[in-house]
Structures are given as structure tokens and as C-alpha cells.
Design an enzyme around this catalytic site. Sequence first.
Site, short mmCIF file in Angstrom:
data_model
loop_
_atom_site.label_atom_id
_atom_site.label_comp_id
_atom_site.label_asym_id
_atom_site.label_seq_id
_atom_site.Cartn_x
_atom_site.Cartn_y
_atom_site.Cartn_z
N GLY A 241 0.84 -1.20 0.00
CA GLY A 241 0.00 0.00 0.00
C GLY A 241 0.86 1.24 0.00
O GLY A 241 2.09 1.16 -0.10
N VAL A 246 2.65 -5.46 3.50
CA VAL A 246 2.26 -6.56 4.39
C VAL A 246 2.79 -7.87 3.82
O VAL A 246 2.61 -8.16 2.64
CB VAL A 246 0.74 -6.62 4.57
CG1 VAL A 246 0.37 -7.75 5.52
CG2 VAL A 246 0.20 -5.29 5.10
N ASP A 384 -10.91 4.84 9.55
CA ASP A 384 -10.70 4.48 8.13
C ASP A 384 -11.54 3.24 7.82
O ASP A 384 -11.10 2.32 7.14
CB ASP A 384 -9.22 4.21 7.86
CG ASP A 384 -8.91 4.15 6.36
OD1 ASP A 384 -9.77 4.59 5.56
OD2 ASP A 384 -7.83 3.66 6.00
P1 ADP Z 1 -2.81 -0.28 4.54
O1 ADP Z 1 -2.63 0.87 5.49
O2 ADP Z 1 -1.69 -0.41 3.58
O3 ADP Z 1 -4.17 -0.30 3.92
P2 ADP Z 1 -3.68 -2.68 5.91
O4 ADP Z 1 -3.48 -2.95 7.37
O5 ADP Z 1 -5.06 -2.35 5.47
O6 ADP Z 1 -2.65 -1.56 5.46
O7 ADP Z 1 -3.16 -3.94 5.12
C1 ADP Z 1 -3.17 -3.99 3.72
C2 ADP Z 1 -3.73 -5.31 3.23
O8 ADP Z 1 -2.98 -6.39 3.73
C3 ADP Z 1 -5.14 -5.55 3.71
O9 ADP Z 1 -6.07 -5.03 2.84
C4 ADP Z 1 -5.23 -7.06 3.76
O10 ADP Z 1 -5.57 -7.58 2.50
C5 ADP Z 1 -3.81 -7.46 4.09
N1 ADP Z 1 -3.67 -7.69 5.53
C6 ADP Z 1 -3.28 -6.81 6.48
N2 ADP Z 1 -3.24 -7.38 7.69
C7 ADP Z 1 -3.62 -8.66 7.52
C8 ADP Z 1 -3.79 -9.79 8.41
N3 ADP Z 1 -3.56 -9.69 9.71
N4 ADP Z 1 -4.18 -10.95 7.87
C9 ADP Z 1 -4.41 -11.06 6.55
N5 ADP Z 1 -4.27 -10.07 5.68
C10 ADP Z 1 -3.88 -8.87 6.14
#
Ligand code: ADP
Length: 495
Positions: A241, A246, A384
Site C-alpha cells: 500500500g 504486508v 478508516d
Molecule cells: P494499509 O494501510 O496499507 O491499507 P492494511 O493494514 O489495510 O494496510 O493492510 C493492507 C492489506 O494487507 C489488507 O487489505 C489485507 O488484505 C492485508 N492484511 C493486512 N493485515 C492482515 C492480516 N492480519 N491478515 C491477513 N491479511 C492482512
Amino acid sequence: QCPWGAPNTTSISCSLADVMSEQLAKELQLEEENAAFPEVVAVAEGPFITGENIDTSSDLMLAQMLQMEFDREYDAQLRREEKKINGDSKVSISFENYRKVHPYDSDSSEDEVDWQDTRHDPYRADKPTTTPRRGFIGKGKDITTKHDEVVCGRKNTARMENFAPEFQVGDGIGMDLKLSNQVFNALKQHAYSEERRSARLHEKKEHSTAEKAVDPKTRLLLYKMVNAGMLETITGCISTGKESVVFHAYGGKSATEDKVIPPECAIKVFKTTLNEFKNRDKYIKDDYRFKDRFSKLNPRKIIRMWAEKEMHNLTRMQNAGIPCPQVVILKKHVLVMSFIGQDQVPAPKLKDVTLSSEDMKKAYYQILNMMQQLYKGCNLVHADLSEYNMLWHDGKVWLIDVSQSVEPTHPHGLEFLFRDCRNVSQFFQKGGVAEALNERELFNAVSGLNITADNEVDFQAEIEALEKMNEDHVQNHGKKLSMFSSDGDPPINDE
Ligand code: ADP
Ligand code: MN
């Protein structure tokens, strides 16, 4: 006359001794190589050697850094040889499988177990030992038993020759090296696990591509986690992102008994490029929990604070029983949590999944409940919340991405909540959930406030007025207004 013409009487330029000379051969080869590859293969900038504040307290770490440096040079040499062999040929061969790979991706304890289970010892000396049955040679004070240190040491050194050919043991015999049994056994085990490890690693090419997304310092942090055995393997990247990357990883063993590391983990690396974070200032700057620290911090520390914030918020949610990732560990700007999904496949975002109308309704009421839980039980506003940050897993909705979440008394907390409500309300109304409250009703239902304005503009004006009232109160009394911790229970809408 000779039919092939007279032999040329050219003088012989070197003697047989010269031709047979190894040194000359080496020199010629070097010359040839240099002619073929005049370019200097610049050794890639070693992230481990150049970094400034590197932890040098661990001998193991240092040894591994040196090994990586060596691997890099070795690989460079390999690439040169590969290029030389292939030339312009259309059919090319690859030396890829001969590359040295030591990303330390698995904990060696697993190999040790395997080792002990192996009946066949691949490194056993071919011939049985020459010490006779009675166990000693010689007479009187010249007696030498099979346990004699020197004999045993030399024998051990010789046995190293039986290690896998890739395992370079050096000229131990030439320098009359005497290895104690203990050292020899350790080396033997190491040789064995190295062989297995490199075989396993060559199967996982994606490993190296995934890690390109992070800077050397982060990579070192990740290596350390794998090294410590906390993570077993980092398999690849799930998401890149604007603000974070991640990764998926398989969990390893915990150093402490009381903590269990989930079998699959998600590693969220908060990006250290600052541009994207500038517009997030407003979340954290006004968050009183971080107020004292914000002004004195450098940008790197601020990014760590985002990670810290996500950790605290997740912990609060976990304690309130809201389905969300469980925090495993936080190291600087890297947050390890449990993985929502299975077998490396992350659970789909709500926006990507097609739910039956029944599941859709179920999801809606669950989210309504979670928002109320979050507000009342955790004293948090997600800030968010949308179908992008909710995952559908195990027949329910999981909340993620809470680094920007704030307390409701944050100067813009209620505005954030209203935005969340709008996203949720619109998503479910479009998704055909007839029961879905509109954004204003949802806002009141979550906050327990009773804003009566029947149009968006007035509603927002009232929200801002409330926020302002709270700010003035903080200015005058140094503490927050009590109205946010409403006494009367907000109506919990359920079926
Ligand atoms: P960003 O701030 O980049 O949006 P997120 O925390 O939303 O960060 O994480 C981005 C993506 O990574 C999420 O949309 C999801 O698909 C995946 N993701 C994040 N954390 C997890 C988790 N604990 N388990 C599975 N997928 C995750
Ligand atoms: Mn997100």
C-alpha cells in the site's frame, strides 16, 4: 619431399616444464577471464556492512553478515561464469541452483530433529576405523588409544572430506588441523542442515523478490526475527500500500513459554518514506495520547509511532472481543500479528467478496455491533472504516488497519466517526440490506449521542460544534468533557 610441406622451424616458446606448471596455467586462465569479462563486477552495496547503527553484539549475527557478503561475491563470480559459458548461444544454461543462499529462513532446531532421526549418516567415514579391537596401539608409555586427542583430531579433520562437495572445508589436513569430537560433530550437523536448507531455499524463489520491497534496515529486522526462530519463513508479500507493505510468514517458536506464536502471521511494515505520512499528521498530532511526544520527534520515530498505535489499538480491540488480528510483536516500524486467512491466502476484503443476502445482513449487524463495541468498549473510532479494511473470514467480519484510529474525544474524532458511518451505511444500502440505518442514524446508534438534524449539512455542523465545545473545555479545564462517556447505554440494534 614431405607431402605436407616443410615444417616451419619456429622456435619453441616455452619448455615442457612451463606448460606443466600450475602457476602458469592459473595465470593464463586469469588473463583469459579478464579479457572475456573486462567489466568489474561491482559488489552490490552491502546493506549489512555499511549501515550505521548496527547491532554488533551477536557473533552469530556478524558471522551471518560476513556470510552474506561472501555469498554476494560468490554469486557475482557465478554470474560471470554463466555468462561466459552461454555467450551468444540461443540455448543457455543456468547456474541458478549453484547459488549460495543463506537467508537463515528456518530455525536449525527443526534440522536437528531431522538429523537425529536419520539412521543413515551421510558423512560417516567410508572405511571402518583402523584402531584395532583392543582399542590401543603401541606398548608401554607409547601406547596410543583410539581416544588419543591428536589421532582423533586428525581423523576428524580427514572425515570432513566426506561432507557434501559444496561444503567447503578448507585444507585441514595440509595445516594439520585437529578437530575435537565436539567441534567435528557440530560441523557435521551444520553441513547437513546447510545442505537441506539450501535445497529448500532454491525451491522458494519468490522469497528474494518479495524482500526487495523493503529497505536494508527493515530486511535486517526481518532476518533477525527469522533468526531468533520467532518466524519460520517469510513467504511473500500480501499487499503493498501507500503506507505499508504486508508480508505473510509462518510462525516459529516463541522465546517465552507463555506466548504462543500463531501458525501464520502477517507482518505489517510501515513505510519509512515520509511523503505519504504527511497528510496523516492530523490523526496523530491531535491525539492527546501522543501529544507530548509528537513535537520532539524525528520523522522516523513518528513512523514507529504509527506502528505502536496500531499495536495499542489492536490490543484494545482484542480485549473487547472484536474480531481482529492478534498482536505478536512490535519491533520499530514492523508489526507482526496473526494472519487472517489460511494457507497463505489472505481473507478477502468485504469489497471483493460476494455474500449471500443472508450473510450480508449478518455482516451488517455484526459491524454495527463492532462499531458500538469499538466506541464504548475500546473508546476508539476506527477512522478508516470501509469495505477495504474489513475482511470476511470464518463466516464473520474482521477489522484491520487501525493505525489511524483515534479516541472519540480527538478534536476530529466525531467527524471521523461520521465518515466511517457513511461508508458502512452506503456499502450495505447498495448491497441490498434493507435494514441498514442511514449514516446519521448509524452515527447516533454508535456514539449514543442524539443529534437530531435531519440533513447532512446541519448534522455535520452539530458534530463540529460538539468537537469545538470539547476543545474549549480541554483548554479551560485541562481535561475532557464527560459527555462522551455517555451514561445511558446507546441502543444496541440487533435483530
Ligand atoms: P494499509 O494501510 O496499507 O491499507 P492494511 O493494514 O489495510 O494496510 O493492510 C493492507 C492489506 O494487507 C489488507 O487489505 C489485507 O488484505 C492485508 N492484511 C493486512 N493485515 C492482515 C492480516 N492480519 N491478515 C491477513 N491479511 C492482512
Ligand atoms: Mn487498509
